[in-house]
Enzyme design. Structure first.
Site, PDB file in Angstrom:
ATOM      1  N   ASP A   1       0.840  -1.210   0.000  1.00  0.00           N
ATOM      2  CA  ASP A   1       0.000   0.000   0.000  1.00  0.00           C
ATOM      3  C   ASP A   1       0.868   1.251   0.000  1.00  0.00           C
ATOM      4  OD1 ASP A   1      -2.290   1.902   1.070  1.00  0.00           O
ATOM      5  OD2 ASP A   1      -3.280   0.007   0.615  1.00  0.00           O
ATOM      6  N   ASP A   2       0.290   2.347   0.359  1.00  0.00           N
ATOM      7  CA  ASP A   2       0.907   3.674   0.351  1.00  0.00           C
ATOM      8  C   ASP A   2       2.261   3.676   1.085  1.00  0.00           C
ATOM      9  OD1 ASP A   2       1.312   6.360   0.261  1.00  0.00           O
ATOM     10  OD2 ASP A   2      -0.496   6.919   1.360  1.00  0.00           O
TER      11      ASP A   2
ATOM     12  N   LYS B   1      -4.211  -1.047  -6.656  1.00  0.00           N
ATOM     13  CA  LYS B   1      -5.235  -0.332  -5.872  1.00  0.00           C
ATOM     14  C   LYS B   1      -5.082   1.140  -6.245  1.00  0.00           C
ATOM     15  CE  LYS B   1      -6.452   0.580  -1.006  1.00  0.00           C
ATOM     16  NZ  LYS B   1      -6.010   0.285   0.371  1.00  0.00           N
ATOM     17  N   TRP B   2      -6.094   1.688  -6.900  1.00  0.00           N
ATOM     18  CA  TRP B   2      -6.060   3.068  -7.413  1.00  0.00           C
ATOM     19  C   TRP B   2      -6.840   3.934  -6.436  1.00  0.00           C
ATOM     20  CZ3 TRP B   2      -5.135   4.683 -12.918  1.00  0.00           C
ATOM     21  CH2 TRP B   2      -5.444   6.030 -13.149  1.00  0.00           C
ATOM     22  N   ASP B   3      -6.093   4.719  -5.688  1.00  0.00           N
ATOM     23  CA  ASP B   3      -6.694   5.487  -4.594  1.00  0.00           C
ATOM     24  C   ASP B   3      -6.899   6.950  -5.019  1.00  0.00           C
ATOM     25  OD1 ASP B   3      -7.584   6.063  -2.048  1.00  0.00           O
ATOM     26  OD2 ASP B   3      -5.767   5.395  -1.022  1.00  0.00           O
TER      27      ASP B   3
ATOM     28  N   ASP C   1     -12.772   2.572   4.646  1.00  0.00           N
ATOM     29  CA  ASP C   1     -11.600   2.445   5.509  1.00  0.00           C
ATOM     30  C   ASP C   1     -11.999   1.934   6.886  1.00  0.00           C
ATOM     31  OD1 ASP C   1      -9.677   3.087   3.723  1.00  0.00           O
ATOM     32  OD2 ASP C   1      -9.551   5.195   4.280  1.00  0.00           O
TER      33      ASP C   1
HETATM   34  C1  DGJ Z   1      -7.007   5.493   1.763  1.00  0.00           C
HETATM   35  C2  DGJ Z   1      -7.344   4.063   1.503  1.00  0.00           C
HETATM   36  O1  DGJ Z   1      -8.713   3.871   1.621  1.00  0.00           O
HETATM   37  C3  DGJ Z   1      -6.574   3.176   2.464  1.00  0.00           C
HETATM   38  O2  DGJ Z   1      -6.958   1.847   2.302  1.00  0.00           O
HETATM   39  C4  DGJ Z   1      -5.105   3.362   2.222  1.00  0.00           C
HETATM   40  O3  DGJ Z   1      -4.768   2.900   0.958  1.00  0.00           O
HETATM   41  C5  DGJ Z   1      -4.752   4.824   2.381  1.00  0.00           C
HETATM   42  N1  DGJ Z   1      -5.591   5.684   1.601  1.00  0.00           N
HETATM   43  C6  DGJ Z   1      -3.312   5.066   2.019  1.00  0.00           C
HETATM   44  O4  DGJ Z   1      -2.991   6.384   2.049  1.00  0.00           O
END
Ligand code: DGJ
Length: 728
Positions: free
Chosen positions: A365-366, A475-477, A547
């Protein structure tokens, strides 16, 4: 045939499986809505259009044209000429005038359904649906508007959209373009909407439709956490499984409006489309504007019928790619496990343990790029941080692959941090208004993707990383809303196009990505579920739902989400306890049951959780493998809702052939001194017998549905179990 035109009465009749939709051309000009509801055989309902009573149509009563326009049930009401209710379209011409009146010109009926250029859309084979096009025009202005109705014969779906063309020599400004309007007499309607916030998305709200305007919308540049581009009108007395329900769902990921109003004559008007705020589209001579689609669903089996229709439609006619029909890999995501504090060693240690337990994919992830040690910086610097990922990304992916696991990665491609090399090089690439300080959100700005060079750079940043290693999931946030709307790439008379052009650019990026990497599993996300919408579903078969990963909070969030979306699209993971959001302690087992009603995965540090929980993972994975096919493809029934009863939640999935069913029961709060709880199953074959797994007894499908089933009592809160039934 699903669509017929009756010349003698000027009626178009659209028939789907159990519904009919009738449109009539009155006075050879006005396109009026006659009926939408349960299927009827003939077109005699056309007489219901009140044109033979005052105020009559203008051809017989010119002096009362305005009262006519203000009461006639329009398929697509226009602004500025006398319909004082909510309009569907508004314009401003070169001289600054705002009147628009559309008169019927011609129609086309054909098999299949056209694609929408640049927009996500429901798709179908030629033999699965028919389309009616109604062309109208305002000859004073030189504007033509074509209404599209795609009718599915085997299910109760009508897809509406609108195409606008400037046929004049002068520019016309579109200041409001909605996609659909339905005018109906009130049937004691109740309005269902989904509302929420970050970590509380898509909670169901029901309210009586009353005089005046009720509505929801988003001007945030995304469909939003707060409201969802969906409404349903439930006739008075309709229940979960009985009565008429009308659903409207917008296939779009940006600003939207959905309004319902009840007028002086007890008529209900429901409209849906792009929000007119921050919208003004300059249509040059010959140019067209395509409005996104609205999916209308009519159900005669209450809310549940509407739900199952949406689920089937989206599974079969919206979701694309290899994962459309496939079990998704069980993933473990490191976000809640490590947040920004990780490196390759940490990730590999998680992957090693996870692979032993049967988890199939690691998602990083991030925090893996640039100077990203916290959420204050580095968005836009899409180069691997070699301090954290010390032997490089390719090596990390290979190590994970060697463990027999796939590798996935997180991006937030639409954003730029003020503290980033990208911003230092291109401060003008962020959306903003010259001379005005841009507002920050999570310390980041939004990239102006409407500019070609920004879009190209963004695409290459993501694609370059994907080309560099065997990455099978993205995962495209997207973690902030759009504000300070200004683009250096647009002239001043096109600044009002930015919000919509931005959404089109996001679609273009994702479409290109899927073209170059057709096997990629894309999961959209927006600070949890702020862009969980049918537009995004067209590109990603699953979307991160929220989240908030607490199992009990998820009951509410997933109930609202599953009201329209198939369980196969709902991103759901088992996470830590106490939960990071609410601090609630729930059994590992319960977290598993709730995540099974979604894509299923883990979001915790598997090397650190208690041994008894870790031991449960292979069992949960076995459950996923056993039930995922059923959950992914079956019919969803809501049995009871914790939202309304405050004690327990219960839902059921039944296979299409009714050979198998799975009931999920979660007791949120226990109560003292109670009988066992009786539930009534749904959707079974009343003429078949079913065995409940783990029991010797056999029950009739009719018994289980009509007489019910007593549930074994459980002591304690937040506990639950699954009941698996197989027909014998
Ligand atoms: C928001 C996402 O919903 C989370 O799952 C995670 O990826 C964070 N951003 C990372 O900054």
């Amino acid at each position: 045939m699903a669509i017929n035109y009756y010349e003698d009465t000027c009626v178009f009749k659209l028939d789907s499986k159990d519904s009919s939709y009738l449109i009539k051309i009155a006075d050879q000009k006005y396109v009026g809505h006659v009926y939408y509801g349960k299927k009827i055989r003939g077109q005699d309902a056309a007489d219901l259009l009140r044109i033979k009573e005052p105020p009559f149509t203008p051809s017989t009563n010119e002096r009362d044209k305005l009262p006519f326009l203000d009461t006639f049930p329009f398929e697509y009401p226009t602004g500025g000429v006398g319909d004082f209710r909510e309009t569907a379209i508004e314009i401003r011409d070169q001289e600054g005038y705002e009147a628009l009146e559309l008169f019927y010109e011609s129609y086309k009926i054909y098999e299949g359904k056209p694609k929408l250029r640049g927009l996500p859309a429901v798709f179908a084979e030629k033999d699965q649906c028919m389309t009616l096009e109604l062309k109208l025009a305002d000859s004073n202005l030189g504007l033509s508007v074509t209404f599209f109705y795609a009718v599915f014969e085997e299910t109760d779906v009508i897809i509406r959209s609108v195409l606008i063309q400037n046929t004049a020599q002068k520019d016309i400004y579109l200041t409001k373009v909605l996609s659909a309007c339905i005018d109906m007499d009130n049937k004691e309607f109740e309005l269902i909407t989904l509302h929420g916030s970050w970590a509380r998305e898509r909670h169901i709200q029901e309210s009586k439709v009353c005089h005046g305007f009720q509505g929801i919308g988003s001007t945030r540049g995304e469909s939003s956490h707060q409201y969802h581009p969906f409404i349903a009108l439930k006739e008075g007395g309709a229940t979960q499984e009985t009565g008429e329900v009308y659903g409207m769902h917008f296939v779009y990921s940006g600003n939207f409006i959905a309004n319902v109003s009840l007028d002086q004559f007890e008529s209900v008007r429901a409209v849906m489309g792009i929000h007119p705020e921050h919208f003004c589209w300059k249509l040059g001579p010959g140019e067209t504007f395509q409005a996104p689609e609205v999916v209308l669903v009519h159900s005669i089996e209450g809310l549940g019928g509407m739900t199952r229709t949406y689920h089937d439609l989206y599974r079969n006619h919206l979701i694309r790619g290899q994962y459309k029909e496939k079990q998704r890999p069980i993933l473990i995501n490191n976000w809640e496990a490590t947040y920004f504090d990780f490196n390759s060693d940490k990730l590999i240690s998680i992957a090693k343990e996870a692979s032993k337990l049967g988890i199939e994919m690691l998602v990083m992830d991030d925090g893996w790029f640039g100077n990203r040690y916290d959420d204050n910086r580095a968005l836009g610097d899409w180069r691997v941080n070699e301090e954290k990922i010390n032997k490089g990304l390719k090596n990390l992916v290979e190590e994970v692959n060697k463990l027999g696991m796939k590798f996935g990665i997180w991006f937030e491609p639409e954003m730029i941090s003020p503290d980033s090399d990208l911003f230092r090089d291109h401060p003008d690439w962020a959306i903003g208004i010259p001379g005005r300080t841009r507002g920050l959100c999570r310390n980041q700005y939004v990239l102006d993707l409407t500019r070609k060079e920004v879009l190209e750079h963004t695409y290459e940043s993501v694609a370059g990383i994907l080309r560099s290693a065997n990455i099978e999931y993205v995962k495209w946030d997207m973690n902030r809303q759009l504000a300070d709307l200004g683009s250096l790439g647009l002239p001043k008379d096109r600044q009002g196009e930015l919000s919509h052009r931005y959404v089109l650019a996001v679609y273009e990026l994702q479409e290109r990505l899927l073209n170059e990497f057709p096997d990629l599993l894309l999961e959209n996300c927006s600070g949890g579920g702020a862009r969980f919408d049918p537009g995004m579903l067209y590109y990603s078969p699953q979307i991160w739902c929220s989240d908030d990963t607490d199992a009990i909070e998820r009951l509410l969030i997933q109930e609202g989400t599953a009201l329209i979306y198939p369980l196969s699209s709902i991103g759901a993971h088992v996470s830590d306890s106490p939960n990071h959001n609410v601090g609630r302690v729930t059994p590992f087992e319960t977290r598993g049951y709730v995540a099974l009603a979604g894509t299923f995965g883990y979001e915790l540090d598997v090397t650190k959780i208690p041994e008894e929980d870790r031991k449960m993972i292979p069992e949960q994975i076995a459950l996923y493998k056993k039930f995922n096919e059923l959950i992914r493809t079956g019919d969803y029934y809501r049995i009871a809702s914790y939202r309304t009863n405050h004690f327990y939640d219960c839902f059921q999935v039944v296979s299409k052939d009714k050979e198998e069913a799975l009931v999920t029961y979660i007791q949120v709060l226990n109560r003292p001194n109670c009988h066992s709880r009786r539930i009534y199953l749904k959707g079974l074959n009343p003429n078949r017998n079913y065995r409940i797994e783990g029991e010797d007894k056999i029950y009739g499908g009719d018994t289980l549905m009509y007489a019910g089933l007593n549930l074994n009592k459980i002591s304690g809160d937040f506990k639950g179990y699954l009941i698996h039934l197989t027909a014998i």
